[in-house]
Design an enzyme around this catalytic site. Structure first.
Site, mmCIF file in Angstrom:
data_model
loop_
_atom_site.group_PDB
_atom_site.id
_atom_site.type_symbol
_atom_site.label_atom_id
_atom_site.label_comp_id
_atom_site.label_asym_id
_atom_site.label_seq_id
_atom_site.Cartn_x
_atom_site.Cartn_y
_atom_site.Cartn_z
ATOM 1 N N CYS B 94 -40.918 79.336 41.622
ATOM 2 C CA CYS B 94 -41.879 79.820 42.629
ATOM 3 C C CYS B 94 -42.723 78.696 43.234
ATOM 4 O O CYS B 94 -42.206 77.900 44.007
ATOM 5 C CB CYS B 94 -42.745 80.920 42.009
ATOM 6 N N ARG B 128 -46.691 89.627 51.421
ATOM 7 C CA ARG B 128 -46.088 89.137 50.176
ATOM 8 C C ARG B 128 -44.767 89.854 49.951
ATOM 9 O O ARG B 128 -44.637 91.044 50.237
ATOM 10 C CB ARG B 128 -47.011 89.389 48.988
ATOM 11 N N HIS B 194 -39.466 85.030 38.640
ATOM 12 C CA HIS B 194 -40.226 85.109 37.396
ATOM 13 C C HIS B 194 -39.534 86.165 36.537
ATOM 14 O O HIS B 194 -38.515 86.704 36.903
ATOM 15 C CB HIS B 194 -41.664 85.567 37.667
#
Lengths: 488, 255
Positions: B94, B128, B194
């Site tokens: 990320c 997002r 993640h």
């Protein structure tokens, strides 16, 4: 305006009734309906609270702090209205106030207690104009829903800046993220915190959310770490120091899973307190509740009996009878809270079979990667204390992998995603008279409760809430939600 | 064989359980009969990166990324680049992935320079990208699936010198548009996933470990481990694998 409010209350109450009939406990539908009929329904009802409203926010401990404050205020003879089933967005607040109002849209309550998610604080402050705003702490929690931690802090800051004249902010002195909110705030602040001798345990500092100052970026210096990033800190960059708390806990003596003894110091003196809830986080919650109660003008003498007589609401921490065995429920939702629960579980010698149930629905947080920030290594390393862990819930396998990598051997690990079968499996490992320690996320807890209820062991949670209210002594008050629910 | 794992900025860059990747590398290396050592490397440290067998860096929030950028680019950048050129496997998640690209352009148009290890650039996006990801990767030679959880506002675009780590089957990936996820350069991998990533994609953990061992000892194959639990977690995490999130819509959706 008043007619709109009245119609909104009626419509909301009808929706509450429908939800009950359909068995949708804790739904946000009544709040949505009421706000659809009249946008100002929450403002109109909240402004009727005679001694104002209290807003409670922060990552961990909102529900327990609200419950403790409710116990203290009820003890002091105040009538209350509050949101308490975890539906803590603005619609949830609207629903709680609608439920507390009578059929003419009148609310006869002294204080409104409002548990509010960090992101909703500015909106809630605008609607409620609270007299007291309390912030417990900031940890990483469900960032998948709110974006980054800094955004949560910024949202709460915006909210506090909107507080009306005469309002008080109650802030955790030991959390630099929270204490920093008091800097430059144009309202009086009451800080609460711990005073402990020695360097502190420092448990969980590895996963601390903040080690660097939010204001200037410099690395914080810690004289003592109480847990995670909470402690006695200072910032060499911008001079942020831990404020001296006006309400503090001294000489904290833990009593395993039974609670803690401590001395509660307040501006007017000090009091001995036998807190019936275990864990250091419970001490913080008690301090927060005591600070808010004192800010509302409650006599310090009412605070101790209120806290000592406190019986936790459903699901947060409680024991319930289960075919000759007991289940001890503690909600888990993020690493810092979970690490504190591990502290508590390992706090005495008694062997504790565990059932951990991890769901990933919206109310739980859909991202389960936080499991990797929990110190499960400590559970794995405590072989006699933790004979078995049953991993359950939708993400049972993620949990099982985490436990395997923490070093928990296959002989101590059972994987059963189905909650009912997992509960049975866990109880089979408990001797008669013994206790199964159940650590579920929010919806897993609802699921387990539903199963237990079907077995005739406990009541549905809205009724348990009513029973808790009856115990707390505020069921008969004008603001009591229990009556409203049946009267729609 | 000792296997030295460099954990970059463990005290600052750890988001959404990224440290689980290091735990997975450490445990699996042990189960493969290696002797792993994890070396934390943070602000002000200047180790010889070519001495490491594996380099890992997790994600961070904007503030944390700001704290380390200068140190990463100046004190460590050349060493990390040389190590990757020498074949040292690297995994960046990320924010770390973004920092190892050419730049990150903020919404205001400010260009924050990166290390340029990966031929990728990142532009701030209006929303997002959040959710479970299922991707397909042919990194190990055969087609394997990757599962993880993404949460990023940056949109990353690959240049001609970058190869995607995988193709997105469900989720946003690099930019939500071109169907790519992550980037590969030599043995260095960048990804948005993640989860933690490696514990539930054990094949990728073993790929990185295999590359590290191969660099030291030549063509050695790692044995297969019992990954029954890991495979179960992989399946449970795959979006669409088990649709459990429905329900409650309908009438409620009206209000």
């Amino acid at each position: 305006m008043q007619g709109g409010l009245w119609l909104a209350v009626l419509a909301g109450k009808a929706a509450i009734r429908v939800c009950r009939l359909l068995g949708w406990g804790g739904s946000t539908l009544p709040g949505r309906v009421a706000r659809r009929v009249h946008r100002g329904v929450l403002r109109g009802l909240a402004s009727q609270c005679r001694r104002g409203t209290v807003l409670i926010s922060g990552t961990n401990g909102k529900t327990t702090t609200t419950a403790m404050l409710s116990a203290i205020l009820s003890r002091a003879g105040l009538s209350l209205v509050h949101n308490r089933t975890g539906a803590n967005l603005v619609v949830g607040l609207a629903a709680a106030f609608v439920e507390g109002a009578d059929l003419l849209g009148r609310l006869r309550a002294d204080v409104g207690l409002c548990e509010v998610d960090e992101a909703s604080v500015p909106a809630a402050v605008r609607e409620l104009s609270p007299g007291v705003a309390l912030v417990t702490n900031f940890f990483r929690d469900q960032l998948d829903r709110y974006g980054e931690l800094a955004h949560s802090v910024a949202a709460v800051r915006r909210g506090l800046e909107l507080l009306p004249e005469g309002a008080t902010a109650v802030l955790n002195a030991d959390d630099p993220l929270v204490a920093g909110l008091g800097r430059g705030l144009n309202r009086p602040v009451v800080y609460f915190g711990l005073e402990e001798a020695g360097p502190g345990t420092g448990a969980g500092f590895e996963t601390a959310d903040i080690r660097h100052c939010l204001q200037c970026g410099a690395e914080l210096r810690y004289e003592q770490v109480y847990y995670a990033h909470l402690g006695r800190y200072s910032c060499p960059g911008c001079g942020l120091v831990r404020p001296q708390p006006q309400v503090l806990a001294r000489d904290v003596q833990p009593r395993g899973t039974r609670g803690s003894d401590l001395v509660l110091v307040h501006p007017g003196g000090s009091l001995r307190l036998k807190l019936p809830l275990p864990g250091r986080f419970s001490v913080y919650n008690a301090l927060a509740a005591a600070s808010a109660a004192l800010s509302l003008g409650v006599d310090p003498g009412e605070v101790v009996p209120g806290l000592e007589g406190f019986s936790p609401w459903f699901g947060r921490m409680e024991s319930i009878g289960l075919s000759g065995r007991r289940a001890f429920f503690t909600l888990v939702k993020n690493p810092s809270g979970f690490n504190q629960v591990i502290d508590m579980v390992l706090g005495d010698e008694e062997p504790k079979p565990l059932l951990i149930a991890i769901n990933d629905l919206l109310a739980d947080g859909q991202d389960v990667s936080w499991l990797w920030d929990v110190d499960f290594e400590r559970l794995a390393g405590a072989a006699p204390a933790i004979p078995v862990v049953v991993a359950s819930g939708i993400r049972a396998a993620d949990l099982a992998v985490r436990l395997k990598y923490a070093g928990l051997g296959p002989s101590r690990l059972a994987v059963e995603p189905d909650l009912g079968r997992a509960l049975k499996l866990g109880l089979e490992r408990v001797p008669p008279g013994g206790t199964l320690y159940v650590l579920p996320t929010y919806t897993a807890m609802l699921g387990l409760r539903r199963l237990i209820h079907r077995g005739g062991f406990a009541r549905p949670f809205w009724e348990a809430g009513r029973a808790a209210r009856a115990r707390a002594g505020d069921a008969g008050a004008g603001g009591g939600g229990g009556r409203g629910g049946g009267g729609g | 064989m000792r296997l030295v794992i460099c954990h970059l900025y463990p005290d600052i860059m750890n988001l959404y359980g990224d440290r689980g990747n290091v735990i997975a590398l450490d445990r699996r290396a042990r189960w493969h009969g290696l002797e792993p050592v994890v070396v934390p490397v943070s602000l002000g440290d200047a180790p010889d990166f070519e001495k490491f067998d594996l380099i890992f860096m997790g994600g961070g929030q904007d503030r944390e990324q700001g704290l380390i950028t200068a140190d990463l680019l100046q004190a460590k950048g050349p060493g990390i680049k040389a190590a990757v050129e020498a074949g040292v496997p690297l995994l960046a998640i990320c924010g770390a992935y973004q920092l190892l690209g050419h730049y990150y352009r903020t919404f205001a148009g400010e260009v924050l320079p990166g290390l340029g290890l990966f031929d990728v650039r990142t532009e701030a996006g209006p929303t997002r990208i959040i959710g479970d990801v299922l991707a397909e990767s042919k990194l190990s030679g055969e087609s394997r699936t990757l599962v993880g959880f993404e949460n990023h506002s940056g949109r990353t675009f690959l240049g001609p010198g970058a190869v995607p780590l995988g193709r997105v089957l469900v989720g946003g990936g690099n930019n939500g548009r071109d169907g790519t996820e992550g980037a590969v350069y030599r043995n260095a991998l960048g990804t948005y996933l993640h989860g933690s990533l490696l514990p539930k994609n054990p094949w990728l953990a073993d790929y990185l470990l295999g590359r590290a061992v191969e660099r030291r000892r030549g063509g050695v194959r790692l044995a297969r481990l019992d990954d029954a639990l890991e495979d179960m977690a992989h399946r449970a995490a795959a979006p669409g694998a088990a649709r459990r999130r429905g329900g409650g819509g309908g009438l409620l959706g009206f209000f």
